[in-house]
Design a protein around this motif. Structure first.
Motif, PDB file in Angstrom:
ATOM      1  N   ALA A 141     -22.594 -26.431  10.198  1.00  0.00           N
ATOM      2  CA  ALA A 141     -22.051 -27.620   9.550  1.00  0.00           C
ATOM      3  C   ALA A 141     -22.059 -27.455   8.026  1.00  0.00           C
ATOM      4  CB  ALA A 141     -22.876 -28.839   9.945  1.00  0.00           C
TER       5      ALA A 141
ATOM      6  N   ALA B  53     -31.218 -26.990  11.629  1.00  0.00           N
ATOM      7  CA  ALA B  53     -30.468 -26.783  12.872  1.00  0.00           C
ATOM      8  C   ALA B  53     -28.980 -26.978  12.613  1.00  0.00           C
ATOM      9  CB  ALA B  53     -30.955 -27.747  13.946  1.00  0.00           C
ATOM     10  N   ALA B  54     -28.644 -27.989  11.813  1.00  0.00           N
ATOM     11  CA  ALA B  54     -27.235 -28.254  11.538  1.00  0.00           C
ATOM     12  C   ALA B  54     -26.616 -27.122  10.720  1.00  0.00           C
ATOM     13  CB  ALA B  54     -27.085 -29.580  10.808  1.00  0.00           C
TER      14      ALA B  54
ATOM     15  N   GLU C 210     -36.117 -29.864  10.228  1.00  0.00           N
ATOM     16  CA  GLU C 210     -35.455 -29.030  11.241  1.00  0.00           C
ATOM     17  C   GLU C 210     -34.044 -29.512  11.545  1.00  0.00           C
ATOM     18  OE1 GLU C 210     -38.627 -29.945  11.732  1.00  0.00           O
ATOM     19  OE2 GLU C 210     -39.708 -28.035  11.836  1.00  0.00           O
ATOM     20  N   HIS C 211     -33.790 -30.814  11.397  1.00  0.00           N
ATOM     21  CA  HIS C 211     -32.441 -31.309  11.679  1.00  0.00           C
ATOM     22  C   HIS C 211     -31.439 -30.747  10.671  1.00  0.00           C
ATOM     23  CE1 HIS C 211     -33.652 -34.993  14.281  1.00  0.00           C
ATOM     24  NE2 HIS C 211     -34.182 -33.868  14.665  1.00  0.00           N
TER      25      HIS C 211
ATOM     26  N   ARG D  86     -22.347 -36.298   9.953  1.00  0.00           N
ATOM     27  CA  ARG D  86     -22.510 -36.305  11.403  1.00  0.00           C
ATOM     28  C   ARG D  86     -23.964 -36.277  11.871  1.00  0.00           C
ATOM     29  NH1 ARG D  86     -18.926 -32.495  14.882  1.00  0.00           N
ATOM     30  NH2 ARG D  86     -19.862 -33.874  16.424  1.00  0.00           N
ATOM     31  N   VAL D  87     -24.859 -35.739  11.043  1.00  0.00           N
ATOM     32  CA  VAL D  87     -26.237 -35.600  11.516  1.00  0.00           C
ATOM     33  C   VAL D  87     -27.201 -36.556  10.814  1.00  0.00           C
ATOM     34  CG1 VAL D  87     -28.185 -34.004  11.757  1.00  0.00           C
ATOM     35  CG2 VAL D  87     -25.862 -33.195  12.147  1.00  0.00           C
TER      36      VAL D  87
ATOM     37  N   PRO E  42     -25.867 -40.925  10.482  1.00  0.00           N
ATOM     38  CA  PRO E  42     -26.001 -41.694  11.730  1.00  0.00           C
ATOM     39  C   PRO E  42     -27.452 -42.017  12.093  1.00  0.00           C
ATOM     40  CG  PRO E  42     -24.478 -39.881  12.033  1.00  0.00           C
ATOM     41  CD  PRO E  42     -25.092 -39.690  10.689  1.00  0.00           C
ATOM     42  N   GLN E  43     -28.368 -41.206  11.629  1.00  0.00           N
ATOM     43  CA  GLN E  43     -29.770 -41.463  11.949  1.00  0.00           C
ATOM     44  C   GLN E  43     -30.357 -42.558  11.073  1.00  0.00           C
ATOM     45  OE1 GLN E  43     -32.428 -38.229  12.884  1.00  0.00           O
ATOM     46  NE2 GLN E  43     -30.765 -36.773  12.791  1.00  0.00           N
TER      47      GLN E  43
ATOM     48  N   LYS F 106     -20.351 -32.394   6.323  1.00  0.00           N
ATOM     49  CA  LYS F 106     -20.449 -32.681   7.760  1.00  0.00           C
ATOM     50  C   LYS F 106     -21.900 -32.906   8.175  1.00  0.00           C
ATOM     51  CE  LYS F 106     -16.333 -32.454   9.669  1.00  0.00           C
ATOM     52  NZ  LYS F 106     -15.960 -31.298  10.483  1.00  0.00           N
TER      53      LYS F 106
END
Lengths: 325, 381
Positions: free
Chosen positions: A229, A223-224, A219-220, A237-238, A241-242, A233
């Motif tokens: 995005a 969603a992005a 979903e991430h 950005r998503v 970083p995780q 990106k």
């Protein structure tokens, strides 16, 4: 809790007799009885021997090493513990060999760790794209990690030899200009070692990152994408970083390995690899076991130990703060 | 702002062994601007796939999705001007609430930073989450995360709002509260909305229009009360309503319906209405339409034995058995003050006006209960 205690008793006849005795003396001091009955005492046979062994052979050895570094012990004699000084540490900064190997160690630490992470992350992102033969790729990339340093060092010295695989390949493509004596020329020696170590460890980084990527729900990504995005990106950005905790874990392991790259360099170059690729572990070994400068070697070992602590310390502290230790 | 149209949309998945599975079959829907459409059905019915095709997360095998006059089949999600709320919320855990909400605006628009800031803050204000703006999603409760997910969708000012089971991770009380809140929010925003759920209560309470899916096929589209009172087929009749409609397998014998344990006489009027309905039928009646009487009184009244009573406070669900072998059970909903006990014999009155008749083979409704048109209130707010 009672069932645990019973099973412990069954496992350990010693505590059985202890319990019988305590029942016999129950009317006397109840404190002694309670102490004998306590989990702490009852579990002692299980944890005490290994604890004593670790204390003696790990922490005892570290303490002894530190003690030796304060003496002036060298040659065939015995260390004099009566005359302790910081003399060995005073000599360190002036020693060209030590300075070179300290510099090489730090350089190796940083470039090796950084490059392995980047390569590993790249591989993980590629392998994670639900490709065919994913398991095969994963195994191929991870395999070098399973090999001993001795094997990979010999393997890479063949690769790097003047008529080895790398130079031969360059010749075939008419790139004679680029051929070098990779492990003979001081200019390339450290780089050659770093490349070989990256080869060996980027697969490990890939696995760590792959596990991190798998933990990120689909979903991430979706969603992005709906958020607009671009792929770049999205990852920048998503997703990446995780992967922070994966990165920290991998960095600690890689750095500790880098500090211990002794085996690799020792097999490839012997005890005197030359100033361009000398690292602290090799210098320490040479000073102590080749030159019999025991105290000086011990002082270098303490420096190495301090370096390892500065890497592990913050990690252990943050893990402790987060309740993971 | 524009209408969203699905025109014969189909989704076929091909499995690794070459098997083709039709997840969504020829679905046509129109969602008008400002309309709240609830897509409801059991798990695996294709409702989420339909939503994902509208979002652009899933390719469309056949048919068209149109937003206004534009066919968006091949547009990327970001070019469709939609916003979606996921069941798991899909908040980015490393970003604060503020960053989560601003992300879409930063990535999809050229809006200057200060304007993004203002938009995020006004959306947060609207949802009552201003104090949470600097917090990370992990520090929030389920309900708060839900609001943030909504906020992230709202700030985009989308033409279509897609919600994929957004309330299913909340506890029952919060779910009921969020239902009303969501409905009010959608009303304020006045944006075409597709809301996917498997919960018929959510469908009934929130929708302007319900679309019921089963096995990838659209069963019925209508207002909640239309679907409740005038179900198109057996599936809709059984899916909408809690406890669900009672069904009795019957055969037509001239002017009566014959069940293994009882006979149901049809009035001339109903008989005429059902002139073409012969052979194997299903008689359906909603639990609340069954009256329980202590003495047999009048037609369409049958002796039954109370099996189980489920007290709900305001009403009792009474499970009844009929016939000697007690093989046919059905449920009646009666007033909470109406006292019945297990083992008691009561007489169930099934009024003819409340009876639904379905074709047993095709499942189609042949006759729905009679409803005074005034009894269906207008659902638009």
């Amino acid at each position: 809790m009672d069932s645990l205690r019973n099973s412990l008793r069954r496992l350990n006849p010693l505590s059985e007799t202890a319990t019988e005795q305590s029942q016999g003396t129950q009317t006397q001091g109840s404190l002694a009885g309670r102490l004998r009955d306590s989990d702490f005492v009852e579990s002692m046979p299980f944890w005490l021997p290994p604890t004593l062994l670790v204390l003696l052979f790990v922490y005892g050895a570290i303490a002894w090493n530190i003690a030796i570094s304060f003496t002036g012990w060298s040659g065939l004699g015995q260390p004099e513990y009566t005359d302790l000084s910081l003399e060995m540490y005073r000599q360190l900064p002036a020693d060209q060999n030590f300075r070179a190997s300290l510099w090489n160690t730090i350089l190796l630490l940083i470039t090796f760790t950084g490059s392995s992470l980047v390569v590993g992350l790249g591989l993980a992102l590629l392998v994670d794209r639900k490709i065919r033969f994913e398991n095969t790729f994963r195994t191929i990339y991870l395999l070098p990690m399973a090999l001993s340093f001795v094997v990979t060092a010999i393997f890479w010295s063949w690769m790097y030899a003047s008529n080895g695989v790398i130079n031969t390949t360059l010749n075939v493509f008419g790139l004679d200009l680029l051929t070098h004596n990779w492990i003979g020329n001081p200019q390339f020696k450290l780089a050659a070692v770093i490349v070989a170590l990256i080869w060996q460890f980027s697969g490990y980084c890939m696995i760590v990152y792959l596990a991190g990527l798998r933990a990120i729900p689909d979903e991430h990504y979706e969603a992005a994408r709906i958020d607009g995005a671009s792929t770049l990106k999205l990852y920048w950005r998503v997703i990446i970083p995780q992967l922070r905790s994966s990165t920290i874990g991998a960095v600690v392991v890689l750095m500790v390995f880098a500090l211990k790259a002794f085996d690799f360099i020792y097999v490839m170059f012997g005890t005197n690899p030359g100033r361009s690729v000398d690292i602290l572990a090799v210098t320490m070994y040479r000073e102590a076991f080749s030159s019999s400068q025991w105290a000086y070697g011990a002082a270098i070992a303490v420096v190495l130990f301090a370096l390892a602590l500065t890497i592990i310390g913050p990690y252990a502290y943050t893990q402790y703060k987060r309740g993971a230790l | 702002m524009a209408d969203l149209q699905l025109d014969a949309v189909t989704k076929v998945f091909t499995e690794r062994d070459g098997n083709q599975i039709t997840a969504v079959d020829d679905v046509s829907l129109t969602i008008e601007d400002g309309e709240f459409l609830v897509l409801v059905g059991p798990s695996g019915c294709g409702k989420s796939t339909t939503l994902r095709m509208v979002a652009g997360l899933e390719s469309i095998s056949a048919g068209q999705v149109r937003l206004g006059d534009t066919v968006v089949n091949d547009s990327k999600p970001k070019d469709r001007n939609i916003a979606m709320v996921f069941q798991s919320y899909a908040l980015y855990p490393h970003m604060t609430v503020r960053e989560n909400m601003a992300f879409g605006l930063q990535e999809s628009t050229t809006m200057p930073d200060d304007e993004i800031e203002r938009t995020v803050e006004s959306a947060a204000d609207m949802l009552g989450i201003e104090e949470l703006l600097e917090r990370k999603p992990d520090d929030l409760s389920g309900g708060q995360q839900q609001r943030v997910a909504l906020g992230r969708a709202i700030v985009r000012d989308p033409e279509v709002f897609l919600l994929d089971e957004p309330l299913s991770n909340l506890d029952a009380k919060l779910r009921a509260q969020m239902r009303t809140e969501l409905k009010r929010l959608q009303n304020d925003l006045d944006v075409a909305t597709i809301y996917v759920t498997h919960d018929q209560t959510e469908a009934m309470t929130m929708a302007d229009k319900i679309a019921i899916l089963n096995d990838g096929e659209l069963q019925q589209v209508g207002t909640p009360l239309e679907c409740y009172h005038e179900p198109a087929n057996l599936f809709v009749a059984s899916f909408i309503g809690e406890p669900s409609m009672n069904f009795f397998d019957v055969t037509r014998d001239d002017s009566r319906l014959v069940h293994d344990h009882f006979r149901y006489d049809l009035s001339n009027e109903t008989g005429d209405e059902l002139a073409s309905a012969q052979g194997e039928l299903v008689l359906g009646v909603r639990p609340e339409d069954i009256d329980l009487q202590s003495t047999p009184d009048g037609a369409h009244t049958y002796a039954t034995v109370v099996d189980v009573v489920e007290p709900m406070g305001n009403e009792n669900n009474v499970y009844l058995t009929i016939g000697d072998e007690q093989t046919q059970t059905f449920v009646a909903t009666v007033d909470g003050m109406h006292h019945v006990e297990a083992g008691e014999t009561v007489y169930a009155h099934i009024p003819e006006s409340a009876v639904h008749i379905f074709d047993r083979q095709s499942g189609h409704a042949l006759r729905n209960r009679t409803v005074e048109s005034t009894t269906i209130p207008e659902t638009k707010l």
